[in-house]
Design a protein around this motif. Structure first.
Motif, PDB file in Angstrom:
ATOM      1  N   ALA A 245      49.051  84.350 -12.126  1.00 41.65           N
ATOM      2  CA  ALA A 245      49.097  82.919 -12.418  1.00 41.65           C
ATOM      3  C   ALA A 245      48.239  82.161 -11.425  1.00 41.65           C
ATOM      4  O   ALA A 245      47.964  82.638 -10.324  1.00 41.65           O
ATOM      5  N   VAL A 246      47.841  80.963 -11.835  1.00 41.87           N
ATOM      6  CA  VAL A 246      47.035  80.089 -10.988  1.00 41.87           C
ATOM      7  C   VAL A 246      47.837  78.819 -10.717  1.00 41.87           C
ATOM      8  O   VAL A 246      48.286  78.152 -11.662  1.00 41.87           O
ATOM      9  N   GLN A 247      48.030  78.484  -9.445  1.00 38.13           N
ATOM     10  CA  GLN A 247      48.766  77.265  -9.136  1.00 38.13           C
ATOM     11  C   GLN A 247      47.950  76.042  -9.543  1.00 38.13           C
ATOM     12  O   GLN A 247      46.733  75.985  -9.333  1.00 38.13           O
ATOM     13  N   VAL A 248      48.655  75.063 -10.103  1.00 40.25           N
ATOM     14  CA  VAL A 248      48.025  73.818 -10.545  1.00 40.25           C
ATOM     15  C   VAL A 248      48.596  72.680  -9.708  1.00 40.25           C
ATOM     16  O   VAL A 248      49.790  72.372  -9.786  1.00 40.25           O
ATOM     17  N   GLY A 249      47.769  72.054  -8.883  1.00 40.21           N
ATOM     18  CA  GLY A 249      48.213  70.943  -8.059  1.00 40.21           C
ATOM     19  C   GLY A 249      49.021  71.393  -6.854  1.00 40.21           C
ATOM     20  O   GLY A 249      49.251  72.590  -6.637  1.00 40.21           O
ATOM     21  N   PRO A 250      49.485  70.447  -6.044  1.00 38.20           N
ATOM     22  CA  PRO A 250      50.303  70.768  -4.872  1.00 38.20           C
ATOM     23  C   PRO A 250      51.692  71.242  -5.282  1.00 38.20           C
ATOM     24  O   PRO A 250      52.073  71.179  -6.459  1.00 38.20           O
ATOM     25  N   ASP A 251      52.472  71.701  -4.304  1.00 37.49           N
ATOM     26  CA  ASP A 251      53.783  72.276  -4.597  1.00 37.49           C
ATOM     27  C   ASP A 251      54.684  71.319  -5.369  1.00 37.49           C
ATOM     28  O   ASP A 251      55.476  71.738  -6.201  1.00 37.49           O
ATOM     29  N   ASP A 252      54.610  70.029  -5.051  1.00 46.16           N
ATOM     30  CA  ASP A 252      55.463  69.045  -5.731  1.00 46.16           C
ATOM     31  C   ASP A 252      54.670  68.211  -6.735  1.00 46.16           C
ATOM     32  O   ASP A 252      55.118  67.136  -7.149  1.00 46.16           O
ATOM     33  N   GLY A 253      53.516  68.715  -7.129  1.00 42.73           N
ATOM     34  CA  GLY A 253      52.611  67.906  -7.936  1.00 42.73           C
ATOM     35  C   GLY A 253      53.103  67.609  -9.334  1.00 42.73           C
ATOM     36  O   GLY A 253      52.822  66.538  -9.893  1.00 42.73           O
ATOM     37  N   TYR A 254      53.837  68.531  -9.951  1.00 41.85           N
ATOM     38  CA  TYR A 254      54.248  68.331 -11.344  1.00 41.85           C
ATOM     39  C   TYR A 254      55.144  67.102 -11.497  1.00 41.85           C
ATOM     40  O   TYR A 254      54.911  66.257 -12.374  1.00 41.85           O
ATOM     41  N   LEU A 255      56.139  66.988 -10.642  1.00 39.67           N
ATOM     42  CA  LEU A 255      57.092  65.879 -10.753  1.00 39.67           C
ATOM     43  C   LEU A 255      56.592  64.604 -10.092  1.00 39.67           C
ATOM     44  O   LEU A 255      56.868  63.506 -10.583  1.00 39.67           O
ATOM     45  N   HIS A 256      55.864  64.731  -8.989  1.00 42.44           N
ATOM     46  CA  HIS A 256      55.489  63.557  -8.193  1.00 42.44           C
ATOM     47  C   HIS A 256      54.057  63.136  -8.506  1.00 42.44           C
ATOM     48  O   HIS A 256      53.152  63.259  -7.670  1.00 42.44           O
ATOM     49  N   ARG A 257      53.861  62.634  -9.713  1.00 43.01           N
ATOM     50  CA  ARG A 257      52.543  62.158 -10.162  1.00 43.01           C
ATOM     51  C   ARG A 257      52.794  61.087 -11.210  1.00 43.01           C
ATOM     52  O   ARG A 257      53.798  61.120 -11.936  1.00 43.01           O
ATOM     53  N   PRO A 258      51.912  60.104 -11.326  1.00 39.70           N
ATOM     54  CA  PRO A 258      52.100  59.050 -12.330  1.00 39.70           C
ATOM     55  C   PRO A 258      52.222  59.600 -13.747  1.00 39.70           C
ATOM     56  O   PRO A 258      53.000  59.101 -14.560  1.00 39.70           O
TER      57      PRO A 258
END
Length: 306
Positions: free
Chosen positions: A156-169
């Motif tokens: 798998a390839v990580q997408v964004g920072p560790d908390d990026g999925y929830l903490h984004r507009p």
């Protein structure tokens, strides 16, 4: 409109949220769900995945790929991610609630890394990916194929920072996109009652009037939210999103109730498309967390009417 064909033909190449045409995006999702709530749910997930990849700088999708977003995090079962020797990531375990488990080609998947839940892009053609049989015995939304998927040493390839999925507009933009699909599904249910308007009795017309008012309010709330998102795409719209979802859910619930009371059991027993639409929308609306969402809205969104 079958999902893979629609993706291949570019019918789901929608404007990104916050890019000036958000209302057009949500109207398109509603139009798909009006015909078929299951297809609307799958289209919403695919287009949300593309928006997430764009927002978080993930690997650009290639033509013809069908994406899902698998981000449910119940206590069990568990999907974990660990580093491999080359600095990449390996997924192990089982992910529940995976819409399009057997039909998607790629997915954005959350997995546990300690206390964090980073997001990963996965090619579902990997031999270690396997849908788990008999984990989606649903009647409503049956065709969404939302069972569990097992991962065995899957790259798998990580997408964004560790908390990026929830903490984004865009998280809340996507949440409103789901409401747009609910709205479309409710319009499809209401169409069965509207088709009888010319020969309806007074009680049926009263039901139709109540449905019309509720759905008009839901449509206006979606349009206002789209204008807010386009005016300031980076703004935190959690309160707006939760309010819109509550308005649309209430309108859709009222529609299911009023149409059923107005038309009786007849179309539920003799019109397969209408019966499926009612069953599918009933399950789809439970993607809302009901009173828990309302309590959270009370905490973060007071007073939205000022």
């Amino acid at each position: 409109m079958e999902l893979a064909r629609a993706v291949r033909d570019g019918e789901l190449d929608l404007p990104l949220p916050g890019a000036g045409r958000t209302a057009q995006r949500w109207r398109a999702l509603a139009a798909v769900a009006r015909v078929d709530p299951v297809l609307g749910r799958m289209a919403e997930a695919h287009t949300d995945a593309l928006a997430i990849l764009a927002e978080l700088g993930g690997p650009p999708p290639e033509p013809g790929q069908v994406w899902g977003v698998w981000a449910a995090e119940p206590p069990q079962p568990v999907l974990t991610a660990t580093r491999d020797g080359d600095g990449g990531w390996i997924l192990e375990g089982v992910k529940p609630w995976c819409s399009g488990a057997s039909s998607s080609t790629h997915a954005l998947v959350t997995a546990r890394v300690g206390e964090m839940r980073p997001l990963f892009a996965v090619d579902l053609g990997h031999p270690g990916v396997s849908p788990v049989p008999d984990t989606w015995p649903a009647v409503g939304m049956a065709a969404s194929d939302s069972g569990s998927v097992a991962f065995d040493a899957v790259e798998a390839v990580q997408v964004g920072p560790d908390d990026g999925y929830l903490h984004r507009p865009g998280f809340w933009h996507g949440a409103i996109g789901v409401a747009a699909a609910w709205f479309g599904g409710a319009c499809g249910v209401a169409d069965a009652l509207a088709a009888r308007a010319g020969r309806a009795d007074a009680h049926q017309l009263a039901h139709l009037g109540a449905v019309s008012a509720a759905l008009a309010g839901a449509r206006w709330s979606l349009e206002q939210a789209a204008a807010e998102v386009d005016a300031d795409p980076a703004r935190d719209v959690q309160a707006t999103a939760m309010a819109v979802r509550a308005v649309v859910e209430a309108a859709a619930t009222l529609t299911l109730d009023r149409v059923g009371r107005a038309l009786g059991a007849g179309p539920l027993c003799s019109d397969a498309a209408h019966a499926a639409r009612v069953a599918d929308l009933t399950v789809y609306l439970r993607q809302s967390h009901a009173e828990r969402d309302l309590a959270e809205l009370g905490r973060v969104g007071v007073p939205l009417w000022s």
